[in-house]
Design an enzyme around this catalytic site. Structure first.
Site, PDB file in Angstrom:
ATOM      1  CB  THR A 274      92.651  11.223  73.540  1.00  0.00           C
ATOM      2  OG1 THR A 274      92.017  12.503  73.585  1.00  0.00           O
ATOM      3  CG2 THR A 274      91.785  10.206  74.256  1.00  0.00           C
TER       4      THR A 274
ATOM      5  CB  CYS B  43      85.637  17.378  75.320  1.00  0.00           C
ATOM      6  SG  CYS B  43      87.165  17.770  74.479  1.00  0.00           S
TER       7      CYS B  43
HETATM    8  N1  PMP Z   1      94.032  17.368  77.180  1.00  0.00           N
HETATM    9  C1  PMP Z   1      93.640  18.639  77.094  1.00  0.00           C
HETATM   10  C2  PMP Z   1      93.989  19.598  78.200  1.00  0.00           C
HETATM   11  C3  PMP Z   1      92.939  19.087  75.967  1.00  0.00           C
HETATM   12  O1  PMP Z   1      92.545  20.355  75.888  1.00  0.00           O
HETATM   13  C4  PMP Z   1      92.620  18.153  74.946  1.00  0.00           C
HETATM   14  C5  PMP Z   1      91.819  18.590  73.725  1.00  0.00           C
HETATM   15  N2  PMP Z   1      90.565  19.137  74.029  1.00  0.00           N
HETATM   16  C6  PMP Z   1      93.051  16.824  75.080  1.00  0.00           C
HETATM   17  C7  PMP Z   1      93.751  16.481  76.209  1.00  0.00           C
HETATM   18  C8  PMP Z   1      92.763  15.798  74.021  1.00  0.00           C
HETATM   19  O2  PMP Z   1      93.552  16.043  72.879  1.00  0.00           O
HETATM   20  P1  PMP Z   1      93.323  15.313  71.491  1.00  0.00           P
HETATM   21  O3  PMP Z   1      92.211  16.023  70.830  1.00  0.00           O
HETATM   22  O4  PMP Z   1      94.615  15.470  70.745  1.00  0.00           O
HETATM   23  O5  PMP Z   1      93.045  13.885  71.764  1.00  0.00           O
END
Ligand code: PMP
Length: 395
Positions: free
Chosen positions: A74, A327
Site C-alpha cells: 500500500t 480488504c
Molecule cells: N495490491 C494487491 C493486489 C493486494 O492483493 C494487496 C493486499 N491485499 C495490496 C496491494 C496491499 O498490500 P499490503 O497489505 O502490503 O499493503
C-alpha cells in the site's frame, strides 16, 4: 480444536519458519540501527539490509540500487502513483488504470482525481482482462502514467504485462505495476518485462506483515519520485524512518526462498488448484471466474450458483477462504472485480476465492472437497431457488 485448513493465501501467508529464524537475531542480538554504521551493531544491521536488497533484486532481475524498502505494498503504491503525479503532473494530468485494480490503487487515483488528475479506468472482458486496443486508444499527449496490476488478487487473472510495458515505452509513458500477487508465484523479471516502477509486499510471500518494497528503474530511465515520508534521509531521501531491519531481512529471505523454488512450487500449486477446481466444476451450476484467461497457479475463484459465498463460509468454519477480497470484507457489496467482469449480483455473491499456498497438502484439499460437497448439497437442498431451478421454473 477442530482441524483448520488455510486456503486464503492471497489475503496473507504464514511466515515461513526459516524466514522467522533469519529475522530473530535482528530483534534480540543484532539490533543496531542500520544507519549507525560507526559501530559493529549498526554495521551488521546495515549489511543485513544490503543483503536483503540483493535478495529482492535477484528475484526481480533488478539491480540492488533499484529497490527501496517500505511498509508494504500500500505504501509502495502510494509512493509510486502520488510520487509520479507530483513530479510529472505539470507535464500532463492523465493516468490510465483499470476497474479491477486493488483498492490501494483505486483509492489513490480517486484522491488524485480530486486534485485535478484525469483517470481513464479501462474496462475488462468476461475473463477479467483488458483489451490492449483500449489501452492504446486511451493514451493522449497528457498521459503520464499507466498503472495496471500484474495479477488480480481476487481472480488471479494475469494482465499482458509485456505488451502493456511495450505500449507504455512506445508512447513515452511511465508504467507502474502492482505486482503484489504475482511475485513469488510466477517469474517476474523487470528486465525482460520493461516495467518502470513496481510494488510488492512481504506478507504475500511467506514473509512478515508491514514490510514491502518499491522497484524503480534506474537503467535507461531517470524516474524521479516525490517522497511521502520525510525525515532521516533514508533510502536516498525517498523514504525517511529508521530501517525495519528484522522485517527487511524477512522480506529478503522470503524472496530468496521464492526464487529458489519458483518453478517447482508453481507446478505443485497448479496441480493442487486444478484438482480442487475440477472437483467443484463436477458439481452442477458452478463456473470459474476468469476461466479463459492466464491465471496465477494458486487461485481459483469459483461461482457456486444458488448458494451465497458468505453462507457457505459461515457453515464451513474450519476452512479459511474468501468471498470477495479480504480488504472489502465486512461490506455486503458484491466484488467490484466480478461485477466488472459482467457477472450479475447473484453470481458475484455466490463466488468464493480459494487461494492455495506453500503449506497446503493434497490431503487437505481432499478434505476440503469432501466438506464442500456435503455443505453445498445441504445448502442447496434447503434453498427454495434451487428447488425452482430443478423444476425448470428459473434458469
Ligand atoms: N495490491 C494487491 C493486489 C493486494 O492483493 C494487496 C493486499 N491485499 C495490496 C496491494 C496491499 O498490500 P499490503 O497489505 O502490503 O499493503
Amino acid at each position: 480444536m477442530a482441524i483448520q485448513i488455510y486456503l486464503d493465501n492471497n489475503a496473507t501467508t504464514m511466515v515461513d519458519p526459516f524466514v522467522l529464524d533469519e529475522m530473530i537475531p535482528y530483534f534480540t542480538s543484532t539490533y543496531g540501527n542500520a544507519s549507525s554504521t560507526n559501530h559493529v551493531f549498526g554495521k551488521k544491521a546495515s549489511a543485513a539490509v544490503q543483503k536483503a536488497r540483493e535478495n529482492v533484486a535477484n528475484l526481480l532481475e533488478a539491480k540492488d540500487d533499484e529497490i527501496m524498502f517500505t511498509s508494504g505494498a500500500t505504501e509502495s503504491i502510494n509512493l509510486a502513483v502520488k510520487g509520479i503525479y507530483k513530479r510529472y503532473g505539470s507535464i500532463g494530468n492523465h493516468i490510465i488504470s483499470c476497474v479491477t485494480e486493488h483498492k490501494s490503487v483505486l483509492d489513490v487515483l480517486r484522491l488524485l482525481e480530486k486534485k485535478g488528475a484525469k483517470v481513464t479506468y479501462l474496462p475488462v472482458n468476461r475473463d477479467g482482462n483488458i483489451d490492449l486496443e483500449d489501452l492504446r486508444k486511451a493514451i493522449t499527449d497528457k498521459t503520464i502514467l499507466i498503472s495496471l496490476m500484474f495479477a488480480n488478487n481476487e481472480t488471479g487473472v494475469i494482465h499482458p504485462v509485456e505488451e502493456i510495458a511495450r505500449i507504455a515505452q512506445e508512447n513515452n509513458v511511465l508504467f507502474f505495476c502492482d505486482a503484489t500477487q504475482a511475485i513469488g508465484k510466477m517469474p517476474v523479471s523487470v528486465e525482460k518485462l520493461a516495467i518502470d516502477v513496481m510494488a510488492l509486499s512481504a506478507h504475500k510471500i511467506y514473509g512478515p506483515k508491514g514490510v514491502g518494497a518499491l522497484y524503480v528503474r534506474k537503467k535507461s530511465k531517470k524516474i524521479q519520485l516525490e517522497p511521502l515520508i520525510h525525515g532521516g534521509g533514508q533510502e536516498k531521501g525517498l523514504r525517511g524512518g529508521t530501517y525495519n531491519v528484522p522485517g527487511i531481512v524477512g522480506l529478503g529471505t522470503a524472496c530468496a526462498i521464492a526464487n529458489e523454488n519458483l518453478n517447482q512450487e508453481r507446478k505443485r500449486l497448479k496441480k493442487l488448484r486444478n484438482y480442487l477446481e475440477t472437483a467443484l466444476l463436477n458439481l452442477e451450476e458452478t463456473f470459474v471466474n476468469g476461466r479463459g484467461a492466464d491465471r496465477l497457479p494458486n487461485v481459483s475463484n469459483i461461482a457456486i450458483r444458488f448458494i451465497k459465498g458468505e453462507q457457505l463460509m459461515a457453515s464451513l468454519k474450519n476452512v479459511a477462504m474468501s468471498a470477495g477480497s479480504a480488504c472489502a470484507t465486512g461490506s455486503l457489496d458484491p466484488s467490484h472485480v466480478l461485477m466488472a467482469m459482467g457477472l450479475d449480483k447473484e453470481d458475484a455473491h455466490s463466488s468464493l476465492r480459494f487461494s492455495l499456498g506453500r503449506f497446503n497438502t493434497e490431503a487437505e484439499i481432499d478434505l476440503v472437497i469432501d466438506m464442500l460437497n456435503q455443505k453445498i448439497k445441504k445448502l442447496r437442498a434447503e434453498s427454495p431457488a434451487w428447488e425452482l431451478y430443478k423444476k425448470g421454473l428459473i434458469v
